[in-house]
Design an enzyme around this catalytic site. Sequence first.
Site, PDB file in Angstrom:
ATOM      1  N   GLU A   1       0.493  -1.237   0.071  1.00  0.00           N
ATOM      2  CA  GLU A   1       0.174   0.179  -0.009  1.00  0.00           C
ATOM      3  C   GLU A   1       1.248   0.848   0.009  1.00  0.00           C
ATOM      4  OE1 GLU A   1      -1.506   2.815   2.616  1.00  0.00           O
ATOM      5  OE2 GLU A   1      -1.597   1.454   3.330  1.00  0.00           O
TER       6      GLU A   1
ATOM      7  N   CYS B   1      -1.879   7.907   4.709  1.00  0.00           N
ATOM      8  CA  CYS B   1      -2.170   7.293   3.280  1.00  0.00           C
ATOM      9  C   CYS B   1      -4.204   7.801   2.034  1.00  0.00           C
ATOM     10  CB  CYS B   1      -2.376   5.572   2.731  1.00  0.00           C
ATOM     11  SG  CYS B   1      -3.562   4.640   3.966  1.00  0.00           S
TER      12      CYS B   1
END
Length: 675
Positions: free
Chosen positions: A257, A296
């Site tokens: 990720e 994120c």
Amino acid sequence: MSRLLESYARGQWFAASDEGAPLLSAIDGSEVARISSTGLDVAGMIDYARTVGGPALAALTFHERAALLKQLGLTLLAGKDEFYELGVHTGATTRDSGVDIDGGFGTILGYASKARRELPNDTVYLDGEVEQLGKKGTFLGQHIYTSRRGVAVQINAFNFPVWGFLEKLAPAFIAGVPTIVKPASQTAYLTELVFRRIIESGLLPEGSVQLLCGSARGIIDHLGGQDSVAFTGSADTAASLRGHANVVGDGVHFTAEADSLNASILASDIGADDPEFDLFVKGVFAEMTAKAGQKCTAIRRVLVPQAMVEPVIDALKARLDKVVVGDPRDDGVTMGALASIDQRDEVLKSIRELTKSATVVYGNPDDIDARPGAFMAPVLLKAEDNTASEPHEIEAFGPVSTVIGYGDTAELFDLIARGKGSLVASLVTKDAGIAREIVLGCAPFHGRILVLNRDDAKESTGHGSPLPVLVHGGPGRAGGGEELGGMRGVLHHMQRTAIQGTPNVLTAVGNKWVSGSARTTGDVHPFRKNLGELNLGDTIVGGPRQVTLADIDHFAEFTGDTFYAHTDPESAAANPLFGGIVAHGYLVVSLAAGLFVDPAPGPVLANFGVDNLRFLTPVKAEDSLTVTLTAKLITPRQNAEYGEVRWDAVVVNQEGDPVATYDVLTLVAKPEGDA
């Protein structure tokens, strides 16, 4: 000198042989802790996970693992105050810590609950239906999932020191795979504290979790095809790890990720006076300031129709004017610090790159906060050229967003694609048709899309909140990985294998009775057996029972179901499927129940449902019904005096043709004293 963080390796706490590197508070620059992994036997940790942790987890069923996770989540939740207190030094406000700390514990509890509901009380998960591979039904196929005999290594980012490791730990633990946690150094002191409380709880099996504080250099050198790496961090580091010889050549399972230029989209149907406009601005503002923009999933690109660029900027400026940056412990502070001075420097560097094609319309990145902490005021930019590369390629990982205008939806999709893949996008529209068009145009580039309007706003969890039940990850630049997603995250740690064999073999392997395998009939009705006495394949055959026209007429009158196929001979005869009056499907099921039910009180406590009901052959007056009921799946419930039994039901007519098939779901008592 502050305390040296310790790793938890091979069943004991380990302190490095050197002084370690200092970890500084984000709010005042003071030394919070020191960190080092010098002298740590990383290869030994991996071996310990495989030889001690793996077998310990393999001895537990999915439900037993879930029960331990639930206890752990509740234990950590009860002691969360000390985590909040230490979390201040990461720069987090109380609200920020809630997302990280409570969010992490909630993820554990969510996985524990979902695993008990959706997985069997077993160590094998059956994937899909049985496939018949031969004409006579003696050769079948079934896909199964079993736990890999390796270790799940997680390498985490600094921004979520609690949630970041727990969201990876929970599905791996449920899957029966031991975990090694490697936190980012900047905020590892908070991870280490939570991990200490996990070990002190004594709830998790030995070897199932280990902690590596400090450098993990070379860890992938010791991994192989049964192992996995879950990485959260920069795209450059992800690319380097993905190219490791053991990943490429030995099949180490790797998921990442990474960087993500997430977007929030204001649709063309929204004007400044619509409530959706306020929802849009509020969402962008929240993502700019929560965790000081260090998420994120934070919104980096604010995509709005050209005519709405200035109204959106003005509305955001009005909200940003109210932000108070400072020590989260001080009254009135609404946004804390970045994780470190170095991190702030990286953000300022990225802003300078962004200004090559964008103008700062709020904030002054040249006005550096003189306080000792890593404080930084929000910065809003306006793209002067919406096709310039900078806003679509450079992520300022802090309280920074860029407003970008678009023309039609074709241009919008082009701008979205320039981000090369993102974790999440949000779309604000009140028009379902527009929502469909934009969702389908954006979905290939995203792992998740939130569609927001006045109807769902009150219940919405927001743009930036990954949920345990939904996938977290994204294509392309976002890493190409996938985490969470409910049981999808569990299966990521398991091996899918196609098993071929006889019905008896598949029944034995999967602990679920398969049609064609052995049945057992006897003098004792299966409903007279408790959960400990009942076996797969125990069967009762009831019937025959003739269906009369009077039965059909009575059922129609009694229930009010007077559909013409049951009441109008001429119309029923004209129907090519029936050719005359037929019995109600639910009459067939009701009559079948009368053929297999044992009426006396006993171990069967309740019928709580019917699954997979299919009516296969019409039943006409004077047809005779016979039902075969077979114990198909037996699932004891944890901490309950009963379990679930799924029964295979097949109803046939006098010719032996199946007229109905379905699963009957019952609750059956355990043996006395067995809970």
